[in-house]
Design an enzyme around this catalytic site. Structure first.
Site, PDB file in Angstrom:
ATOM      1  N   ASP A  93       0.764  -1.343   0.045  1.00  0.00           N
ATOM      2  CA  ASP A  93       0.085   0.003   0.031  1.00  0.00           C
ATOM      3  C   ASP A  93       0.926   1.203   0.036  1.00  0.00           C
ATOM      4  O   ASP A  93       1.705   1.414   0.908  1.00  0.00           O
ATOM      5  CB  ASP A  93      -1.057  -0.093   1.143  1.00  0.00           C
ATOM      6  CG  ASP A  93      -2.308   0.675   0.901  1.00  0.00           C
ATOM      7  OD1 ASP A  93      -2.415   1.721   0.833  1.00  0.00           O
ATOM      8  OD2 ASP A  93      -3.379  -0.261   0.932  1.00  0.00           O
ATOM      9  N   SER A 130      -6.638   4.027  -1.745  1.00  0.00           N
ATOM     10  CA  SER A 130      -6.652   2.609  -1.369  1.00  0.00           C
ATOM     11  C   SER A 130      -7.829   1.794  -1.726  1.00  0.00           C
ATOM     12  O   SER A 130      -7.904   0.894  -2.373  1.00  0.00           O
ATOM     13  CB  SER A 130      -6.274   2.599   0.202  1.00  0.00           C
ATOM     14  OG  SER A 130      -5.004   2.789   0.528  1.00  0.00           O
ATOM     15  N   ARG A 156     -11.389   5.271  11.934  1.00  0.00           N
ATOM     16  CA  ARG A 156     -11.849   3.965  11.357  1.00  0.00           C
ATOM     17  C   ARG A 156     -11.525   2.743  12.102  1.00  0.00           C
ATOM     18  O   ARG A 156     -11.385   1.676  11.718  1.00  0.00           O
ATOM     19  CB  ARG A 156     -11.540   3.694   9.684  1.00  0.00           C
ATOM     20  CG  ARG A 156      -9.960   3.688   9.656  1.00  0.00           C
ATOM     21  CD  ARG A 156      -9.683   3.285   8.061  1.00  0.00           C
ATOM     22  NE  ARG A 156      -8.156   3.479   7.985  1.00  0.00           N
ATOM     23  CZ  ARG A 156      -7.595   3.588   6.855  1.00  0.00           C
ATOM     24  NH1 ARG A 156      -8.477   3.805   5.845  1.00  0.00           N
ATOM     25  NH2 ARG A 156      -6.351   3.792   6.555  1.00  0.00           N
ATOM     26  N   ARG A 158     -16.438   8.330   0.318  1.00  0.00           N
ATOM     27  CA  ARG A 158     -15.913   7.078   0.587  1.00  0.00           C
ATOM     28  C   ARG A 158     -16.211   6.762   1.966  1.00  0.00           C
ATOM     29  O   ARG A 158     -16.365   7.185   2.808  1.00  0.00           O
ATOM     30  CB  ARG A 158     -14.278   7.402   0.560  1.00  0.00           C
ATOM     31  CG  ARG A 158     -13.505   6.219   0.920  1.00  0.00           C
ATOM     32  CD  ARG A 158     -11.927   6.522   0.648  1.00  0.00           C
ATOM     33  NE  ARG A 158     -11.155   5.646   1.731  1.00  0.00           N
ATOM     34  CZ  ARG A 158      -9.704   5.492   1.748  1.00  0.00           C
ATOM     35  NH1 ARG A 158      -9.074   5.921   0.574  1.00  0.00           N
ATOM     36  NH2 ARG A 158      -8.946   4.865   2.432  1.00  0.00           N
ATOM     37  N   ARG A 187     -14.095   5.647   6.370  1.00  0.00           N
ATOM     38  CA  ARG A 187     -13.897   6.819   7.390  1.00  0.00           C
ATOM     39  C   ARG A 187     -15.190   7.531   7.673  1.00  0.00           C
ATOM     40  O   ARG A 187     -15.074   8.576   8.674  1.00  0.00           O
ATOM     41  CB  ARG A 187     -12.497   7.520   7.098  1.00  0.00           C
ATOM     42  CG  ARG A 187     -11.380   6.986   7.094  1.00  0.00           C
ATOM     43  CD  ARG A 187     -10.223   7.868   7.237  1.00  0.00           C
ATOM     44  NE  ARG A 187      -8.877   7.372   7.421  1.00  0.00           N
ATOM     45  CZ  ARG A 187      -8.256   7.054   8.485  1.00  0.00           C
ATOM     46  NH1 ARG A 187      -8.919   7.281   9.601  1.00  0.00           N
ATOM     47  NH2 ARG A 187      -7.127   6.363   8.431  1.00  0.00           N
ATOM     48  N   LYS A 225      -5.862  -1.808   7.077  1.00  0.00           N
ATOM     49  CA  LYS A 225      -6.209  -2.207   5.489  1.00  0.00           C
ATOM     50  C   LYS A 225      -7.199  -3.386   5.180  1.00  0.00           C
ATOM     51  O   LYS A 225      -7.318  -4.034   4.094  1.00  0.00           O
ATOM     52  CB  LYS A 225      -5.057  -2.340   4.516  1.00  0.00           C
ATOM     53  CG  LYS A 225      -4.246  -0.996   4.494  1.00  0.00           C
ATOM     54  CD  LYS A 225      -4.730   0.105   3.939  1.00  0.00           C
ATOM     55  CE  LYS A 225      -3.872   1.375   3.963  1.00  0.00           C
ATOM     56  NZ  LYS A 225      -4.384   2.599   3.182  1.00  0.00           N
ATOM     57  N   ASP A 280       1.799   3.259   3.192  1.00  0.00           N
ATOM     58  CA  ASP A 280       0.827   4.356   3.077  1.00  0.00           C
ATOM     59  C   ASP A 280       0.505   4.982   4.644  1.00  0.00           C
ATOM     60  O   ASP A 280       0.586   6.071   4.479  1.00  0.00           O
ATOM     61  CB  ASP A 280      -0.554   3.535   2.619  1.00  0.00           C
ATOM     62  CG  ASP A 280      -1.545   4.752   2.300  1.00  0.00           C
ATOM     63  OD1 ASP A 280      -1.102   5.741   1.611  1.00  0.00           O
ATOM     64  OD2 ASP A 280      -2.806   4.713   2.743  1.00  0.00           O
ATOM     65  N   HIS A 296       1.881   8.551   5.357  1.00  0.00           N
ATOM     66  CA  HIS A 296       0.872   9.748   5.773  1.00  0.00           C
ATOM     67  C   HIS A 296       1.675  10.506   6.682  1.00  0.00           C
ATOM     68  O   HIS A 296       0.997  11.792   7.354  1.00  0.00           O
ATOM     69  CB  HIS A 296      -0.493   9.210   6.185  1.00  0.00           C
ATOM     70  CG  HIS A 296      -1.340   8.798   5.110  1.00  0.00           C
ATOM     71  ND1 HIS A 296      -1.390   9.902   3.849  1.00  0.00           N
ATOM     72  CD2 HIS A 296      -2.010   7.698   4.582  1.00  0.00           C
ATOM     73  CE1 HIS A 296      -2.128   9.093   2.971  1.00  0.00           C
ATOM     74  NE2 HIS A 296      -2.525   8.163   3.248  1.00  0.00           N
ATOM     75  N   ASP A 345      -1.241  -0.145  -4.710  1.00  0.00           N
ATOM     76  CA  ASP A 345      -2.567   0.486  -4.986  1.00  0.00           C
ATOM     77  C   ASP A 345      -2.368   1.747  -5.550  1.00  0.00           C
ATOM     78  O   ASP A 345      -3.273   2.281  -6.421  1.00  0.00           O
ATOM     79  CB  ASP A 345      -3.483   0.359  -3.964  1.00  0.00           C
ATOM     80  CG  ASP A 345      -3.041   0.798  -2.663  1.00  0.00           C
ATOM     81  OD1 ASP A 345      -1.680   0.929  -2.488  1.00  0.00           O
ATOM     82  OD2 ASP A 345      -3.707   0.865  -1.477  1.00  0.00           O
TER      83      ASP A 345
END
Length: 515
Positions: free
Chosen positions: A14, A64, A193, A263, A266, A337, A404, A408, A445
């Site tokens: 990721d 993602s 999340r 999306r 979250r 993930k 990922d 971040h 991804d």
């Protein structure tokens, strides 16, 4: 026909893109003997994971959710972002029956319309264009009281970049002659999340009860005060925007609430706090009886609320097609993930397919992942190696979150450690496959960790990138890899390697040619 090698492992790294530039590139800086060896000895290439190639607008970085949808579907999936944008352009959005129903009910009773969402041009979870359109729609349909509860980004955008977005919405409301920004809070709280309900509680109480750690008389003043406290956009604490002579906004019985994130992952927790009758993750002082709570898209089938843009079902995605052919599959990832390697990879389906097993490894409980850049990758790898050695599965799909999630954070040294950990993990998988004669495809991804600083601003680069992602074949077969591949070509490639015919619904093209 000779038996195809088993298992075939799809390794999704990721946030692991490819950049020609060595500057602030955590992959370039890392010691990665396994990766270097694979690139020297195995067929490999680059594929696209952004923009129109994954069903997003041109130039839009991948993410993602989108990445896993395309990887699993074997076709370019028209994304919710583009669906909503197109509906706004066509004018259909303003007549959307689900949103209109909630707004009209509130308007008829002279109640307020509350708009929730990530106020950002990032385009990963939301887009500010959509929030502007929602404010316009509420005004057009006669709402006198329109309140925006703005969640600030700083993760898919630079860490301190919210001001232009706030100013844009202030101007939108000024132009409409009604409505205002009622509160601001960082996405760290409103968009958790990982079941950190204390964070969600802070957002819920701010929106519903006007209960805030701080108040300011304008949205920009609220943001400036947060910056002065040392907070960046993502971490802005609950702030009520209360102009002189006004009171903090609350959500009252009969109001409508429209959640404008497209999306799902979250948006689920905060939505549940609003609509689940038996919600008990934290005590709610009030649970207003709403005219309607609308999810822009379906955040989860189990959330008792209507959605404005219901899912468009995908048939014959990879998981479903493997199940139809009696193949076994394992999906494995850590918490961060897990939804991507299950729900999104299966085209938006919650339930496992026949012959599909799933392993969830808990993500470490740390405030931010730069504090533990290896995350739970070693434990994930333990289980994959075990699964390879057992040879119980035809296909194993694994996601490694490190590139990922550590990318971040914007912390370069941590990102380098994350890449080095991934290299060790890949070494263990390759060794296990070698023992049993299995194969792997390694890809990503979207990009992230290959660009850790924004050259134009000098700030940490915490967002995804539009860089291509690697595609590496690991195995003994002689094959060639074509150029110009996209994420949607990965599932057809897997079917080619397994000797299975590609279903008509999969419009991607195999990246490999055998022989």
């Amino acid at each position: 026909m000779t038996a195809t090698p088993k298992p075939l492992v799809l390794i999704i790294l990721d946030g692991f893109g490819h950049s020609e530039s060595p500057d602030y590139n955590a992959i370039y800086a890392a010691k990665k003997p396994v990766w270097d060896r694979l690139l020297a000895t195995q067929p490999h290439g680059l594929i696209s994971g952004s923009g129109m190639d994954v069903g997003l607008p041109d130039g839009q970085m991948g993410n993602s959710e989108v990445g896993h949808m395309n990887l699993g579907a074997g076709r370019v999936v028209y994304q919710d972002f583009t669906r909503v944008t197109k509906a706004i352009r066509d004018g259909e959005f303003f007549e959307n029956p689900v949103i209109a129903g909630a707004v009209d009910k509130a308007v008829a009773a002279d109640k307020a319309v509350h708009i929730l969402g990530l106020l950002s041009p990032g385009g990963v979870h939301s887009h500010e264009d959509h929030l502007v359109a929602m404010a316009q729609m509420a005004a057009r349909r006669g709402a006198g009281k329109i309140y925006l509860h703005a969640f600030l980004d700083g993760r898919d955008t630079p860490p301190k970049s919210a001001q232009p977005s706030l100013e844009r919405l202030d101007a939108t409301f000024a132009g409409l002659g009604k409505g205002r920004i009622a509160s601001i809070i960082g996405r760290y709280f409103a968009m958790d999340r990982d079941n950190r309900w204390d964070r969600v509680q802070a957002a819920y109480e701010l929106i519903v009860d006007g209960k805030a750690e701080f108040t300011a008389d304008s949205s920009v003043a609220a943001l400036e005060a947060a910056y002065a406290r040392g907070e960046s956009d993502e971490f802005v604490k609950a702030t009520a925007v209360v102009p002189a002579g006004a009171e903090a906004v609350r959500v009252e019985d009969g109001d409508a609430v429209i959640f404008m994130n497209f999306r799902a992952d979250r948006a689920r927790e905060l939505s549940r706090a609003f609509v689940e009758p038996a919600f008990n993750e934290f005590p709610r002082e009030r649970a207003p009886q709403l005219a309607g709570f609308v999810m822009l898209t379906q955040y989860a089938a189990s959330i008792p609320a209507p959605c404005a843009f219901p899912p468009e079902p995908l048939t014959n995605v990879l998981g479903e097609y493997l199940a139809k052919h009696g193949k076994t599959q394992l999906r494995i990832a850590e918490t961060e993930k897990y939804a991507h390697v299950t729900f999104f990879f299966s085209g938006g389906r919650e339930e496992p397919y026949e012959g599909e097993e799933r392993i969830l490894i808990p993500s470490p409980k740390v405030a931010t992942y730069d504090l533990q850049p290896e995350m739970s990758a070693p434990e994930v790898t333990d289980r994959i190696v075990e699964a390879i050695e057992q040879q119980r599965y035809d296909v194993i799909v694994v996601n490694y979150a490190n590139g990922d999630m550590v990318g971040h954070t914007g912390v370069f040294e941590a990102a380098v450690k994350a890449v080095e950990c991934l290299d060790t993990c890949m070494g263990r998988i390759v060794e296990a496959l070698d023992k049993v004669g299995g194969e792997a495809l390694i890809t990503a991804d979207h990009g992230n960790v290959e660009q850790m600083e924004d050259e134009s601003t000098g700030q940490a680069h915490t967002a995804h990138t539009c860089e291509p992602v690697p595609f590496v074949y690991v195995g003994k077969r002689k094959l060639s890899i074509r150029e110009g591949g996209v994420l949607a070509d990965v599932a057809p490639t897997m079917l080619t390697l397994m000797g299975l015919e590609q279903p008509a619904e999969m419009t991607g093209r195999s990246i490999v040619t055998l022989g």
